[in-house]
Write a protein that holds these residues in place. Structure first.
Motif, PDB file in Angstrom:
ATOM      1  N   ASP A 120      55.763  49.635  41.335  1.00 47.59           N
ATOM      2  CA  ASP A 120      54.417  49.815  41.862  1.00 47.59           C
ATOM      3  C   ASP A 120      53.405  50.237  40.799  1.00 47.59           C
ATOM      4  OD1 ASP A 120      55.390  49.069  44.276  1.00 47.59           O
ATOM      5  OD2 ASP A 120      55.304  51.056  45.208  1.00 47.59           O
ATOM      6  N   ALA A 121      53.807  51.089  39.863  1.00 50.69           N
ATOM      7  CA  ALA A 121      52.876  51.512  38.819  1.00 50.69           C
ATOM      8  C   ALA A 121      52.473  50.327  37.942  1.00 50.69           C
ATOM      9  CB  ALA A 121      53.491  52.623  37.971  1.00 50.69           C
ATOM     10  N   GLN A 122      53.450  49.496  37.573  1.00 49.42           N
ATOM     11  CA  GLN A 122      53.147  48.310  36.780  1.00 49.42           C
ATOM     12  C   GLN A 122      52.289  47.335  37.574  1.00 49.42           C
ATOM     13  OE1 GLN A 122      56.470  46.437  34.740  1.00 49.42           O
ATOM     14  NE2 GLN A 122      57.607  48.356  34.719  1.00 49.42           N
ATOM     15  N   LEU A 123      52.590  47.224  38.863  1.00 48.82           N
ATOM     16  CA  LEU A 123      51.839  46.295  39.705  1.00 48.82           C
ATOM     17  C   LEU A 123      50.376  46.722  39.827  1.00 48.82           C
ATOM     18  CD1 LEU A 123      51.797  43.806  41.463  1.00 48.82           C
ATOM     19  CD2 LEU A 123      52.690  45.185  43.355  1.00 48.82           C
ATOM     20  N   ALA A 124      50.135  48.022  39.979  1.00 43.37           N
ATOM     21  CA  ALA A 124      48.754  48.505  40.053  1.00 43.37           C
ATOM     22  C   ALA A 124      48.008  48.193  38.761  1.00 43.37           C
ATOM     23  CB  ALA A 124      48.741  50.004  40.335  1.00 43.37           C
ATOM     24  N   ALA A 125      48.668  48.407  37.619  1.00 40.48           N
ATOM     25  CA  ALA A 125      48.029  48.088  36.343  1.00 40.48           C
ATOM     26  C   ALA A 125      47.742  46.593  36.236  1.00 40.48           C
ATOM     27  CB  ALA A 125      48.917  48.546  35.185  1.00 40.48           C
ATOM     28  N   ALA A 126      48.674  45.770  36.716  1.00 40.09           N
ATOM     29  CA  ALA A 126      48.478  44.320  36.658  1.00 40.09           C
ATOM     30  C   ALA A 126      47.307  43.890  37.540  1.00 40.09           C
ATOM     31  CB  ALA A 126      49.763  43.613  37.084  1.00 40.09           C
ATOM     32  N   LEU A 127      47.204  44.476  38.738  1.00 37.38           N
ATOM     33  CA  LEU A 127      46.103  44.114  39.638  1.00 37.38           C
ATOM     34  C   LEU A 127      44.744  44.515  39.054  1.00 37.38           C
ATOM     35  CD1 LEU A 127      47.665  45.020  43.108  1.00 37.38           C
ATOM     36  CD2 LEU A 127      47.263  42.738  42.173  1.00 37.38           C
ATOM     37  N   ALA A 128      44.691  45.693  38.416  1.00 39.81           N
ATOM     38  CA  ALA A 128      43.435  46.118  37.787  1.00 39.81           C
ATOM     39  C   ALA A 128      43.069  45.181  36.640  1.00 39.81           C
ATOM     40  CB  ALA A 128      43.565  47.549  37.284  1.00 39.81           C
ATOM     41  N   ARG A 129      44.070  44.819  35.869  1.00 36.33           N
ATOM     42  CA  ARG A 129      43.830  43.905  34.736  1.00 36.33           C
ATOM     43  C   ARG A 129      43.382  42.539  35.240  1.00 36.33           C
ATOM     44  NH1 ARG A 129      45.346  43.399  29.360  1.00 36.33           N
ATOM     45  NH2 ARG A 129      46.067  41.359  28.672  1.00 36.33           N
ATOM     46  N   GLN A 130      44.045  42.039  36.287  1.00 37.47           N
ATOM     47  CA  GLN A 130      43.649  40.747  36.843  1.00 37.47           C
ATOM     48  C   GLN A 130      42.219  40.788  37.378  1.00 37.47           C
ATOM     49  OE1 GLN A 130      46.687  39.894  39.729  1.00 37.47           O
ATOM     50  NE2 GLN A 130      48.132  39.085  38.205  1.00 37.47           N
ATOM     51  N   ALA A 131      41.864  41.888  38.028  1.00 39.55           N
ATOM     52  CA  ALA A 131      40.497  42.007  38.540  1.00 39.55           C
ATOM     53  C   ALA A 131      39.493  41.944  37.394  1.00 39.55           C
ATOM     54  CB  ALA A 131      40.344  43.310  39.314  1.00 39.55           C
ATOM     55  N   MET A 132      39.800  42.596  36.298  1.00 40.05           N
ATOM     56  CA  MET A 132      38.907  42.578  35.143  1.00 40.05           C
ATOM     57  C   MET A 132      38.782  41.168  34.572  1.00 40.05           C
ATOM     58  SD  MET A 132      39.205  44.778  31.599  1.00 40.05           S
ATOM     59  CE  MET A 132      40.714  43.955  31.129  1.00 40.05           C
ATOM     60  N   LEU A 133      39.879  40.405  34.608  1.00 36.24           N
ATOM     61  CA  LEU A 133      39.884  39.060  34.031  1.00 36.24           C
ATOM     62  C   LEU A 133      39.461  37.987  35.028  1.00 36.24           C
ATOM     63  CD1 LEU A 133      43.279  39.309  32.105  1.00 36.24           C
ATOM     64  CD2 LEU A 133      40.980  39.424  31.124  1.00 36.24           C
ATOM     65  N   GLY A 134      39.214  38.382  36.288  1.00 37.01           N
ATOM     66  CA  GLY A 134      38.876  37.396  37.304  1.00 37.01           C
ATOM     67  C   GLY A 134      40.058  36.533  37.696  1.00 37.01           C
ATOM     68  N   ARG A 135      41.249  37.121  37.679  1.00 33.70           N
ATOM     69  CA  ARG A 135      42.461  36.380  37.989  1.00 33.70           C
ATOM     70  C   ARG A 135      43.141  36.954  39.226  1.00 33.70           C
ATOM     71  NH1 ARG A 135      45.229  35.922  31.902  1.00 33.70           N
ATOM     72  NH2 ARG A 135      43.585  34.626  30.965  1.00 33.70           N
ATOM     73  N   THR A 136      44.128  36.238  39.717  1.00 30.22           N
ATOM     74  CA  THR A 136      44.975  36.716  40.808  1.00 30.22           C
ATOM     75  C   THR A 136      46.422  36.450  40.447  1.00 30.22           C
ATOM     76  OG1 THR A 136      45.007  34.613  42.007  1.00 30.22           O
ATOM     77  CG2 THR A 136      43.154  36.116  42.465  1.00 30.22           C
ATOM     78  N   MET A 137      47.319  36.785  41.373  1.00 32.64           N
ATOM     79  CA  MET A 137      48.733  36.541  41.149  1.00 32.64           C
ATOM     80  C   MET A 137      49.064  35.043  41.131  1.00 32.64           C
ATOM     81  SD  MET A 137      50.830  39.015  40.543  1.00 32.64           S
ATOM     82  CE  MET A 137      50.441  40.745  40.209  1.00 32.64           C
ATOM     83  N   ALA A 138      48.145  34.230  41.624  1.00 31.84           N
ATOM     84  CA  ALA A 138      48.375  32.786  41.530  1.00 31.84           C
ATOM     85  C   ALA A 138      48.485  32.377  40.061  1.00 31.84           C
ATOM     86  CB  ALA A 138      47.250  32.033  42.223  1.00 31.84           C
ATOM     87  N   ARG A 139      47.712  33.027  39.208  1.00 31.07           N
ATOM     88  CA  ARG A 139      47.796  32.760  37.771  1.00 31.07           C
ATOM     89  C   ARG A 139      49.172  33.182  37.248  1.00 31.07           C
ATOM     90  NH1 ARG A 139      44.765  31.869  32.902  1.00 31.07           N
ATOM     91  NH2 ARG A 139      46.245  32.319  31.216  1.00 31.07           N
ATOM     92  N   THR A 140      49.678  34.341  37.704  1.00 26.66           N
ATOM     93  CA  THR A 140      51.004  34.792  37.297  1.00 26.66           C
ATOM     94  C   THR A 140      52.067  33.786  37.721  1.00 26.66           C
ATOM     95  OG1 THR A 140      50.308  37.096  37.456  1.00 26.66           O
ATOM     96  CG2 THR A 140      52.680  36.661  37.516  1.00 26.66           C
ATOM     97  N   GLN A 141      51.979  33.297  38.959  1.00 27.59           N
ATOM     98  CA  GLN A 141      52.950  32.319  39.423  1.00 27.59           C
ATOM     99  C   GLN A 141      52.894  31.046  38.581  1.00 27.59           C
ATOM    100  OE1 GLN A 141      55.352  32.712  42.118  1.00 27.59           O
ATOM    101  NE2 GLN A 141      56.051  31.060  40.778  1.00 27.59           N
ATOM    102  N   LYS A 142      51.691  30.632  38.208  1.00 26.72           N
ATOM    103  CA  LYS A 142      51.547  29.453  37.361  1.00 26.72           C
ATOM    104  C   LYS A 142      52.237  29.670  36.008  1.00 26.72           C
ATOM    105  CE  LYS A 142      47.967  26.495  35.304  1.00 26.72           C
ATOM    106  NZ  LYS A 142      46.494  26.299  35.135  1.00 26.72           N
ATOM    107  N   GLU A 143      52.079  30.867  35.450  1.00 23.25           N
ATOM    108  CA  GLU A 143      52.731  31.176  34.176  1.00 23.25           C
ATOM    109  C   GLU A 143      54.246  31.172  34.322  1.00 23.25           C
ATOM    110  OE1 GLU A 143      50.972  34.917  33.347  1.00 23.25           O
ATOM    111  OE2 GLU A 143      49.142  34.075  32.463  1.00 23.25           O
ATOM    112  N   LEU A 144      54.756  31.731  35.424  1.00 24.85           N
ATOM    113  CA  LEU A 144      56.199  31.741  35.643  1.00 24.85           C
ATOM    114  C   LEU A 144      56.730  30.324  35.856  1.00 24.85           C
ATOM    115  CD1 LEU A 144      56.524  34.863  37.975  1.00 24.85           C
ATOM    116  CD2 LEU A 144      56.950  34.716  35.522  1.00 24.85           C
TER     117      LEU A 144
END
Length: 898
Positions: A841-865
């Motif tokens: 959860d701590a890593q996930l919160a950091a990832a969500l904040a970072r994605q918000a700053m970059l204008g991204r969502t987890m869809a981008r993460t899925q694309k990378e995976l």
């Protein structure tokens, strides 16, 4: 007469019946079982996270080593990972599966643990390895020969750490006979001359089911797990040997001890150490509380006097352990720049031993109790942590001591805390580092073994925590559950409410600061301003703020740079809104005072002094400096240590206050929360605390500058440092949008990304030169400034071999390319690691904040995976040929190479 087939079936049925585990007890959600062969099993199921943690604890550590055997328990920890009959290369298998694994050795125990994505095959495989390793490990001469230098390198790492060395010497002076006085890593002579038959005998004696506890925590199905445990471990016969209990006890200390260590480099520090009771005894709970009463920030007596008032120490910290037999408590004070060691020693001892003259107060006890229990609750609500934390209670004799200590902390009376302080924190029981005769020596109470049965007789377990609903931590499900919005003024929110154990909540708040022009020369000011945020608000003193944070169960970390500020915290559901309100007050109404500035400046300068003489800090800093592309004063400039010292000393109180007033604001900020909270209530709380708050200087992102410098190799001298560091970075003029991102990621994994990588296999496994070696890939999400780094730690004498190994492995990789199996294994490991990360959860919160700053969502993460999953060997080889150029690295070797 039975037919042969029926005979086999009958024997199998009989064996199964003999090996079936017996249920022993259930305590607060943890159930204990026993196999007939003596193996103790603890199951702690928790569906709240899609991960499983397995930990096997052997009740053997340095305490059980005989004369000439020091370091033997630690050597076995290393050699168990060298393979067994059915698992010849377990580390490669762990890496392929994406496990997060390790082992550790301590005074009373050795343990081996792994966390991984929940799944039947992962759990079955790791249980099977643990069972095979228990009785079928090779413990071979060829493995010992290569691992020997790795262990020596680990020794050398410790020898470079002044605090580690001083603590070792203090323990050696404290104990005359008991093995707690010997460092777990062992004497160099014992480790270098250990015989394989003696090591194998030690292994066969202690690595048996009746001397082990298997813990499974997290997401799993208990019935199936028990069946697999029975299948893997049940076939191991019960040993016929009997383990003798240790019985050595030191006499009561009969006077002050003084130890002086003189070495080149490092900050001066002092360690005051005292004998204390064993972990299972009631008095040990008082020791835990005294640690907090003396060293907690900002109210601990040592911290307040040495750091804040007298400015003699840059920092103070406690080090005590709940051990199976009478142990120790230490209080460490690092000298502040410009202070005198003699004054520090006098203040340290008078404060610790002055508890008899100035008794502990109710307020001090309440604060220490609250903070201790908050830490315990946070640990117990994390299945990955609690599965490993139980090792320490097991090593004391009974896993239930984990809960008994908590209950004793809750019930500890002020009179008992005062009694323990008076009895044990006294001059005659002290080791500092001077001999002073005395006509009337004072003695501490004689040490005694704990009666576990008596200690546990009145223990009453609390009710088990309620079950938590399962959450599938996939990118798609995370996106579906995340509530994204924007508040008035520009602050963006990413809120992911979900059930968690203990109602835990993880938060991240990030602010962008200033512009490239307005932030010129402000890096040190920004750093110290961030460090001072915990020092109170306009309406709350520092102590009041800390008490408020403790009451709200907030554990907060602040990271400040010239271009941004990030706050990371954890709390619980009932305090989530209150935590946001406190954070808002800290940011908007900080209490910046001269004394606080001097305190954080002293701490920063002390840390800087340590780094200037540490190869592991020198090498990366020199690489940063070498790759700088902007002038001094630019917010992204990387200063030398001398420049950083100059900048820190130049920071003023007016400068800190002005920085906060000009640059702090939420017009470009991002808030992410993950855990058990009410989203609407949090949104409202964020609006009240942080929305519509604009900085006078509107922030504009400061871009990274692409590196355009030729590669270079440097040797940095660090006299008399026994450990050396190699660190290098290959600049890549690309961002993470490059089509080569997936292929490069897989290439890095194969080259040096884990225990199965080429570089690890060469430098650690084959040549035995390094305790740790590998590579890493950092892809910039916004600017064409990425990097491919490489590192290794080693003994200075083998520097040439380390460099040769790096160059040969890179050349071999480029010439021969990667194999399909390597690519498949790397893809699997990367995808498993990603799944494991999304479940934190701590890593996930950091990832969500970072994605918000970059204008991204987890869809981008899925694309990378998905891109990683589709990478081919041809793509990896093409990326290697295109990018991997050792001559382009800024490569630094720091060490004593004379």
């Amino acid at each position: 007469m039975l037919k042969p087939t029926l005979l086999v079936l009958a024997l199998a049925a009989s064996f199964a019946a003999q090996a079936a585990p017996t249920r022993v007890r259930e305590v607060e959600g943890i159930t204990e079982y026993r196999l007939p062969n003596g193996l103790q099993i603890l199951l702690a199921p928790d569906e709240s996270k899609p991960t499983t943690t397995v930990n096997v604890t052997y009740r053997v550590g340095s305490r059980q080593e005989n004369y000439g055997e020091t370091g033997m328990a630690h050597l076995l920890e290393h050699l168990l990972f060298k393979g067994s009959t059915h698992f010849p290369d377990p580390k490669a298998d762990f890496t392929r599966r994406g496990f997060s694994w390790n082992g550790s050795t301590w005074f009373d125990r050795t343990n081996y643990f792994a966390a991984f994505s929940a799944g039947d095959e992962n759990l079955k495989s790791y249980l099977a390895w643990q069972a095979d390793a228990m009785v079928n490990s090779f413990i071979a001469r060829k493995d010992l020969d290569t691992e020997m230098t790795v262990v020596r390198n680990e020794m050398e790492m410790g020898e470079n750490d002044p605090e580690n060395v001083a603590s070792q010497r203090a323990l050696g002076a404290m104990y005359l006979w008991h093995n707690y006085g010997k460092d777990t890593i062992g004497a160099r002579s014992d480790v270098e001359h250990v015989s394989i038959p003696r090591l194998q005998a030690f292994y066969r004696r202690y690595y048996q089911p009746d001397n082990a506890t298997l813990i499974v925590s997290g997401k799993f199905e208990p019935a199936r797990a028990l069946a697999w445990i029975e299948q893997s471990f049940g076939r191991i016969p019960k040993p016929t040997r009997t383990l003798e209990k240790t019985y050595t006890q030191d006499p009561v200390q009969d006077g002050e001890n003084l130890v002086t260590v003189r070495r080149v480099g490092g900050n001066p520090l002092s360690v005051a150490a005292y004998h204390v009771p064993a972990g299972p005894t009631p008095d040990y709970a008082a020791v835990e509380l005294l640690n907090g009463i003396l060293t907690n920030q900002p109210d601990g007596r040592l911290y307040r006097r040495l750091v804040i008032e007298d400015k003699l120490a840059a920092e103070v910290s406690p080090f005590s352990l709940a051990l199976a037999e009478p142990g120790f408590a230490m209080f460490v004070a690092k000298l502040a720049p410009g202070a005198a060691q003699e004054r520090l020693n006098a203040a340290l001892l008078s404060t610790v031993e002055g508890l008899g003259r100035e008794p502990v107060t109710d307020e001090e006890l309440a604060r220490a109790r609250t903070r201790w229990l908050n830490r315990w609750e946070k640990q117990f609500t994390n299945p990955e942590q609690v599965g490993i934390a139980l090792s320490e209670s097991i090593s004391q004799g009974d896993w239930r001591l984990y809960f008994l200590l908590r209950d004793r902390i809750k019930a500890m009376a002020l009179a008992d805390v005062q009694r323990v302080a008076t009895q044990y924190l006294r001059p005659g029981n002290r080791t500092l580092a001077q001999y002073i005769p005395t006509d009337k020596p004072e003695r501490a109470p004689a040490p005694a073994f704990a009666d576990l049965q008596a200690e546990l007789a009145t223990f009453k377990p609390q009710a088990a925590a309620a079950a938590v609903a399962r959450f599938e931590a996939t990118p798609a499900n995370i996106d579906k559950a995340t509530l994204r919005s924007e508040l008035p003024g520009g602050m963006q929110l990413a809120l992911l409410p979900k059930a968690t154990r203990g109602g835990a909540v993880q938060g991240v708040f990030t602010i962008r600061l200033g512009t490239a022009e307005s932030l010129q020369g402000q890096a040190a000011t920004a750093e110290l301003a961030g460090a001072m945020l915990k020092m109170g608000t306009r309406t709350l003193s520092r102590s009041q703020l800390r008490d408020a944070l403790d009451a709200a169960k907030v554990q907060l970390a602040v990271q400040a740079t010239a271009t941004g500020l990030s706050l990371t915290w954890s709390t619980t559901r009932e305090h989530a809104a209150e935590a946001l309100a406190l954070i808002g007050r800290m940011l908007r109404e900080p209490r910046f005072e001269a004394a606080g500035l001097e305190e954080v400046r002293a701490a920063a300068l002390a840390q800087l002094q340590e780094q200037r003489e540490d190869p592991m800090a020198l090498a990366p800093n020199e690489v940063d400096v070498a790759l700088d592309m902007v002038p001094r004063g630019h917010p992204r400039y990387k200063p030398t240590f001398a420049e950083r010292e100059q900048d820190l000393k130049a920071v003023t109180l007016d400068g800190v206050q002005g920085f906060q007033q000009r640059f702090y604001g939420s017009s470009q900020s991002w808030l992410a929360l993950v855990g058990d909270f009410d989203a609407e209530a949090i949104k409202a709380a964020a609006g009240r605390a942080l929305a519509s708050w604009a900085a006078p200087v509107a922030p504009v992102r400061v871009a990274d500058v692409t590196v355009d410098k030729p590669g270079r190799l440097q040797l940095l001298p660090t006299p008399e440092k026994q450990n050396a560091m190699m660190f290098g970075v290959l600049p890549l003029a690309l961002s993470d949008d490059t089509p080569d991102a997936a292929a490069l990621t897989v290439a890095n994994q194969i080259f040096g990304g884990g225990a199965g990588s080429r570089l690890w296999a060469r430098l650690r496994e084959k040549d035995g030169l390094s305790y740790g070696a590998g590579t890493g890939l950092s892809l910039n999400p916004q600017d064409p400034r990425s990097g491919w780094y490489v590192y290794a730690i080693f003994a200075p004498a083998v520097r040439a071999k380390v460099e040769a190994g790096l160059r040969e492995e890179a050349a071999r990789l480029l010439a021969g390319g990667v194999t399909p199996k390597e690519v498949a294994d790397a893809r699997g490991a990367l995808l498993s690691e990603a799944r494991l990360g999304l479940a934190q959860d701590a890593q996930l919160a950091a990832a969500l904040a970072r994605q918000a700053m970059l204008g991204r969502t987890m869809a981008r993460t899925q694309k990378e995976l998905d891109a990683i999953a589709a990478v081919t060997p041809e793509q990896v080889n093409a990326a290697l040929r295109k990018y991997l150029k050792l001559d382009g690295y800024q490569l630094v070797f720091a060490g004593d190479f004379r």
